[in-house]
Write a protein that holds these residues in place. Sequence first.
Motif, PDB file in Angstrom:
ATOM      1  N   THR A  20      -2.626   3.462 -14.112  1.00  0.00           N
ATOM      2  CA  THR A  20      -3.523   4.557 -13.720  1.00  0.00           C
ATOM      3  C   THR A  20      -4.973   4.114 -13.815  1.00  0.00           C
ATOM      4  OG1 THR A  20      -1.948   6.216 -14.507  1.00  0.00           O
ATOM      5  CG2 THR A  20      -4.232   6.931 -14.202  1.00  0.00           C
ATOM      6  N   ARG A  21      -5.316   3.427 -14.889  1.00  0.00           N
ATOM      7  CA  ARG A  21      -6.684   2.945 -15.078  1.00  0.00           C
ATOM      8  C   ARG A  21      -7.058   1.957 -13.973  1.00  0.00           C
ATOM      9  NH1 ARG A  21      -9.807   3.228 -19.557  1.00  0.00           N
ATOM     10  NH2 ARG A  21     -11.569   1.781 -19.689  1.00  0.00           N
ATOM     11  N   THR A  22      -6.143   1.042 -13.676  1.00  0.00           N
ATOM     12  CA  THR A  22      -6.390   0.068 -12.614  1.00  0.00           C
ATOM     13  C   THR A  22      -6.568   0.761 -11.272  1.00  0.00           C
ATOM     14  OG1 THR A  22      -5.131  -1.639 -13.787  1.00  0.00           O
ATOM     15  CG2 THR A  22      -5.452  -1.948 -11.415  1.00  0.00           C
ATOM     16  N   ARG A  23      -5.752   1.786 -11.019  1.00  0.00           N
ATOM     17  CA  ARG A  23      -5.843   2.538  -9.768  1.00  0.00           C
ATOM     18  C   ARG A  23      -7.218   3.199  -9.633  1.00  0.00           C
ATOM     19  NH1 ARG A  23      -4.871   3.215  -4.551  1.00  0.00           N
ATOM     20  NH2 ARG A  23      -4.691   5.388  -3.914  1.00  0.00           N
ATOM     21  N   ILE A  24      -7.699   3.774 -10.697  1.00  0.00           N
ATOM     22  CA  ILE A  24      -9.024   4.421 -10.668  1.00  0.00           C
ATOM     23  C   ILE A  24     -10.106   3.401 -10.344  1.00  0.00           C
ATOM     24  CG2 ILE A  24     -10.785   5.571 -12.070  1.00  0.00           C
ATOM     25  CD1 ILE A  24      -8.451   6.883 -13.627  1.00  0.00           C
ATOM     26  N   LEU A  25     -10.044   2.236 -10.971  1.00  0.00           N
ATOM     27  CA  LEU A  25     -11.059   1.203 -10.753  1.00  0.00           C
ATOM     28  C   LEU A  25     -10.998   0.649  -9.337  1.00  0.00           C
ATOM     29  CD1 LEU A  25     -10.793  -0.699 -14.162  1.00  0.00           C
ATOM     30  CD2 LEU A  25     -12.674   0.758 -13.393  1.00  0.00           C
ATOM     31  N   GLU A  26      -9.790   0.436  -8.821  1.00  0.00           N
ATOM     32  CA  GLU A  26      -9.652  -0.090  -7.461  1.00  0.00           C
ATOM     33  C   GLU A  26     -10.185   0.892  -6.430  1.00  0.00           C
ATOM     34  OE1 GLU A  26      -5.515  -0.959  -7.172  1.00  0.00           O
ATOM     35  OE2 GLU A  26      -5.700  -2.963  -8.059  1.00  0.00           O
ATOM     36  N   VAL A  27      -9.829   2.156  -6.572  1.00  0.00           N
ATOM     37  CA  VAL A  27     -10.299   3.176  -5.628  1.00  0.00           C
ATOM     38  C   VAL A  27     -11.811   3.330  -5.733  1.00  0.00           C
ATOM     39  CG1 VAL A  27     -10.249   5.643  -5.095  1.00  0.00           C
ATOM     40  CG2 VAL A  27      -8.112   4.417  -5.528  1.00  0.00           C
ATOM     41  N   SER A  28     -12.341   3.310  -6.950  1.00  0.00           N
ATOM     42  CA  SER A  28     -13.788   3.441  -7.156  1.00  0.00           C
ATOM     43  C   SER A  28     -14.536   2.308  -6.475  1.00  0.00           C
ATOM     44  CB  SER A  28     -14.112   3.450  -8.651  1.00  0.00           C
ATOM     45  OG  SER A  28     -13.529   4.555  -9.300  1.00  0.00           O
ATOM     46  N   ALA A  29     -14.052   1.083  -6.645  1.00  0.00           N
ATOM     47  CA  ALA A  29     -14.715  -0.073  -6.022  1.00  0.00           C
ATOM     48  C   ALA A  29     -14.736   0.059  -4.501  1.00  0.00           C
ATOM     49  CB  ALA A  29     -14.005  -1.363  -6.443  1.00  0.00           C
ATOM     50  N   GLN A  30     -13.630   0.532  -3.928  1.00  0.00           N
ATOM     51  CA  GLN A  30     -13.559   0.722  -2.479  1.00  0.00           C
ATOM     52  C   GLN A  30     -14.543   1.791  -2.016  1.00  0.00           C
ATOM     53  OE1 GLN A  30      -9.438   1.655  -1.816  1.00  0.00           O
ATOM     54  NE2 GLN A  30      -8.725  -0.423  -2.239  1.00  0.00           N
ATOM     55  N   ARG A  44     -14.320  12.899  -5.854  1.00  0.00           N
ATOM     56  CA  ARG A  44     -13.873  12.143  -4.682  1.00  0.00           C
ATOM     57  C   ARG A  44     -12.953  10.987  -5.113  1.00  0.00           C
ATOM     58  NH1 ARG A  44     -15.522  11.742   0.716  1.00  0.00           N
ATOM     59  NH2 ARG A  44     -14.042  10.360   1.759  1.00  0.00           N
ATOM     60  N   ILE A  45     -13.323  10.330  -6.205  1.00  0.00           N
ATOM     61  CA  ILE A  45     -12.502   9.227  -6.706  1.00  0.00           C
ATOM     62  C   ILE A  45     -11.113   9.728  -7.088  1.00  0.00           C
ATOM     63  CG2 ILE A  45     -12.230   7.525  -8.562  1.00  0.00           C
ATOM     64  CD1 ILE A  45     -15.332   7.380  -8.653  1.00  0.00           C
ATOM     65  N   ALA A  46     -11.072  10.830  -7.808  1.00  0.00           N
ATOM     66  CA  ALA A  46      -9.787  11.386  -8.240  1.00  0.00           C
ATOM     67  C   ALA A  46      -8.923  11.758  -7.037  1.00  0.00           C
ATOM     68  CB  ALA A  46     -10.020  12.595  -9.137  1.00  0.00           C
ATOM     69  N   ALA A  47      -9.536  12.394  -6.036  1.00  0.00           N
ATOM     70  CA  ALA A  47      -8.788  12.815  -4.848  1.00  0.00           C
ATOM     71  C   ALA A  47      -8.220  11.606  -4.109  1.00  0.00           C
ATOM     72  CB  ALA A  47      -9.688  13.633  -3.927  1.00  0.00           C
ATOM     73  N   GLU A  48      -9.045  10.573  -3.928  1.00  0.00           N
ATOM     74  CA  GLU A  48      -8.595   9.375  -3.224  1.00  0.00           C
ATOM     75  C   GLU A  48      -7.527   8.623  -4.011  1.00  0.00           C
ATOM     76  OE1 GLU A  48      -9.367   8.207  -0.196  1.00  0.00           O
ATOM     77  OE2 GLU A  48     -10.690   9.882   0.257  1.00  0.00           O
ATOM     78  N   ALA A  49      -7.600   8.731  -5.335  1.00  0.00           N
ATOM     79  CA  ALA A  49      -6.624   8.051  -6.185  1.00  0.00           C
ATOM     80  C   ALA A  49      -5.332   8.853  -6.337  1.00  0.00           C
ATOM     81  CB  ALA A  49      -7.224   7.773  -7.561  1.00  0.00           C
ATOM     82  N   GLY A  50      -5.317  10.078  -5.795  1.00  0.00           N
ATOM     83  CA  GLY A  50      -4.120  10.905  -5.849  1.00  0.00           C
ATOM     84  C   GLY A  50      -3.839  11.478  -7.220  1.00  0.00           C
ATOM     85  N   MET A  51      -4.911  11.890  -7.913  1.00  0.00           N
ATOM     86  CA  MET A  51      -4.724  12.460  -9.249  1.00  0.00           C
ATOM     87  C   MET A  51      -5.729  13.587  -9.459  1.00  0.00           C
ATOM     88  SD  MET A  51      -6.512   9.449 -11.565  1.00  0.00           S
ATOM     89  CE  MET A  51      -5.492   8.179 -10.805  1.00  0.00           C
ATOM     90  N   SER A  52      -5.519  14.351 -10.508  1.00  0.00           N
ATOM     91  CA  SER A  52      -6.444  15.439 -10.824  1.00  0.00           C
ATOM     92  C   SER A  52      -7.689  14.877 -11.495  1.00  0.00           C
ATOM     93  CB  SER A  52      -5.779  16.449 -11.761  1.00  0.00           C
ATOM     94  OG  SER A  52      -5.575  15.882 -13.043  1.00  0.00           O
ATOM     95  N   ILE A  53      -8.773  15.641 -11.447  1.00  0.00           N
ATOM     96  CA  ILE A  53      -9.999  15.199 -12.106  1.00  0.00           C
ATOM     97  C   ILE A  53      -9.790  15.131 -13.610  1.00  0.00           C
ATOM     98  CG2 ILE A  53     -10.931  17.532 -12.297  1.00  0.00           C
ATOM     99  CD1 ILE A  53     -12.921  14.292 -11.613  1.00  0.00           C
TER     100      ILE A  53
END
Length: 207
Positions: A20-30, A44-53
Amino acid sequence: MPVQPDKQRKRPKQDRAKETRTRILEVSAQLFGTRGIGNTSTNRIAAEAGMSIGTLYRYFTDRDEIVKELTDGLFLQVEQRYSKLLTVAADMSPRDAVADVIRTAVEILVANGPLVRALVADLHFYGSGIPEFEPRLRMIIKLYLISLLGPTRGVDIDIMAFVVLNAGFATALRSVEMEDEGLDRDVVIDHTADMIGAWLATVTEPV
């Protein structure tokens, strides 16, 4: 006989948390690379990562913390690559050593291009990490120069590290666009290394 769902081996919580942490970082970088840091919210990061804020906030308190972790990860890559160069610097000419520094910077930039451009573009943005990143990188270049040149006199190694870093970093940043402009990236790197190497040879005097 099929394994019952309740008897299937569950993944350790640590593994899921790491994913989950890696997913957040990858989406944020993009997102930082395409939208800019200042224009990217944690929502926006949470939405793109498919998770709740709420899930995102369990891992990062705010956007600045995400940026800092990405910047620290980028610096770790730089540190690891330049640490390897340090082991062979003493056996190289100043010109070849500078060429290696620039080529390594280009490789790191290409691998992390969108994130690096976002960090540079948002120098004014609090928490971008670049103000802290630059002196850390300059210290690595300073150690590299000391290892390369050995004991010298009449040389301000801090100024030398500043010049090498900024010339090399500028070349690395521009390298992404060089091919679009009809320039050969390797030729530009070689010419930059020639000029810096010649300068190093003239301003250093062995003890």
